[in-house]
Design an enzyme around this catalytic site. Sequence first.
Site, mmCIF file in Angstrom:
data_model
loop_
_atom_site.group_PDB
_atom_site.id
_atom_site.type_symbol
_atom_site.label_atom_id
_atom_site.label_comp_id
_atom_site.label_asym_id
_atom_site.label_seq_id
_atom_site.Cartn_x
_atom_site.Cartn_y
_atom_site.Cartn_z
ATOM 1 N N GLY A 52 36.237 0.659 45.901
ATOM 2 C CA GLY A 52 35.800 -0.341 46.861
ATOM 3 C C GLY A 52 34.478 -0.944 46.426
ATOM 4 O O GLY A 52 33.688 -0.284 45.740
ATOM 5 N N GLN B 120 26.614 -5.453 47.410
ATOM 6 C CA GLN B 120 26.397 -4.618 46.215
ATOM 7 C C GLN B 120 26.272 -5.456 44.948
ATOM 8 O O GLN B 120 25.775 -4.954 43.935
ATOM 9 C CB GLN B 120 27.533 -3.599 46.053
ATOM 10 C CG GLN B 120 27.576 -2.552 47.150
ATOM 11 C CD GLN B 120 28.686 -1.558 46.923
ATOM 12 O OE1 GLN B 120 29.821 -1.795 47.310
ATOM 13 N NE2 GLN B 120 28.388 -0.444 46.267
ATOM 14 N N CYS C 63 29.429 6.207 45.899
ATOM 15 C CA CYS C 63 29.162 4.778 46.049
ATOM 16 C C CYS C 63 28.680 4.240 44.710
ATOM 17 O O CYS C 63 27.848 4.877 44.060
ATOM 18 C CB CYS C 63 28.097 4.573 47.123
ATOM 19 S SG CYS C 63 27.703 2.841 47.420
ATOM 20 N N LEU C 64 29.191 3.086 44.319
ATOM 21 C CA LEU C 64 28.788 2.506 43.031
ATOM 22 C C LEU C 64 27.300 2.135 43.020
ATOM 23 O O LEU C 64 26.715 2.000 41.960
ATOM 24 C CB LEU C 64 29.648 1.277 42.703
ATOM 25 C CG LEU C 64 31.138 1.578 42.454
ATOM 26 C CD1 LEU C 64 31.913 0.286 42.235
ATOM 27 C CD2 LEU C 64 31.317 2.524 41.278
ATOM 28 N N HIS D 56 33.656 2.758 54.831
ATOM 29 C CA HIS D 56 32.495 2.811 53.939
ATOM 30 C C HIS D 56 32.080 1.385 53.541
ATOM 31 O O HIS D 56 30.885 1.052 53.568
ATOM 32 C CB HIS D 56 32.864 3.658 52.707
ATOM 33 C CG HIS D 56 31.849 3.699 51.617
ATOM 34 N ND1 HIS D 56 31.270 4.873 51.186
ATOM 35 C CD2 HIS D 56 31.314 2.719 50.837
ATOM 36 C CE1 HIS D 56 30.417 4.608 50.200
ATOM 37 N NE2 HIS D 56 30.430 3.309 49.969
ATOM 38 N N GLU D 57 33.062 0.549 53.198
ATOM 39 C CA GLU D 57 32.745 -0.812 52.733
ATOM 40 C C GLU D 57 32.260 -1.698 53.877
ATOM 41 O O GLU D 57 31.346 -2.505 53.689
ATOM 42 C CB GLU D 57 33.954 -1.442 52.040
ATOM 43 C CG GLU D 57 34.467 -0.689 50.810
ATOM 44 C CD GLU D 57 33.384 -0.349 49.792
ATOM 45 O OE1 GLU D 57 32.409 -1.103 49.669
ATOM 46 O OE2 GLU D 57 33.514 0.695 49.127
ATOM 47 N N HIS E 142 28.679 -1.212 54.484
ATOM 48 C CA HIS E 142 27.816 -1.963 53.555
ATOM 49 C C HIS E 142 27.451 -3.332 54.128
ATOM 50 O O HIS E 142 26.341 -3.819 53.929
ATOM 51 C CB HIS E 142 28.528 -2.193 52.214
ATOM 52 C CG HIS E 142 28.362 -1.082 51.223
ATOM 53 N ND1 HIS E 142 27.134 -0.726 50.712
ATOM 54 C CD2 HIS E 142 29.265 -0.276 50.617
ATOM 55 C CE1 HIS E 142 27.303 0.269 49.838
ATOM 56 N NE2 HIS E 142 28.580 0.564 49.761
HETATM 57 NI NI NI Z 1 29.466 2.044 48.597
#
Ligand code: NI
Length: 172
Positions: free
Chosen positions: A48, A53, A96-97, A138-139, A142
């Site tokens: 995701g 991000q 998380c990236l 989660h996304e 963000h």
């Molecule tokens: Ni994330």
Amino acid sequence: MIMTLRTILIHPDPRLKTRCRPVERFDAALRKLAEDMLETMYDAPGIGLAAPQVGVTRRLLVMDASGKEEPPQPMVLVNPEVTWASEDLNTHEEGCLSIPDIYEEVTRPARVRVRWQDLDGKAQEQEFDGLWATCVQHEIDHLDGRLFIDYLGAVKRSMITAKMKKLKKQRA
Ligand code: NI
């Protein structure tokens, strides 16, 4: 279409703490951003990625939580909203990236119903469960400037933030 890998921001960054504004224009630039985000997510690799991000503080996310044995299922969600959440909860180890190499357990509703717009601005609605439910929540977090480490205790969170600051310094 030529796709471009976008740079993924690493926590801490003010853009990751921003409540993102809705997407209003369903144009070629939005389509390009979505394609780039999918490419960037698969390249990372991740399941995701939310627009903030990659430094775009708009309400847009991409995801693909399909299993290794399944065909890819890329999804693009514009202006997503959780319309229903199950009472039963699920605990999943999240990463998380924007917080590389950190994995912690987070508890969230096991199933959610989400309404969003597709790239043509058309309304869509679907229920998610399993890894998809974890991922979409989660996304969406963000888009409200919330990271999965915000669910952890303050001590753990500041340790992770210190680690990320060090990582950013090393990479700079
Ligand atoms: Ni994330």
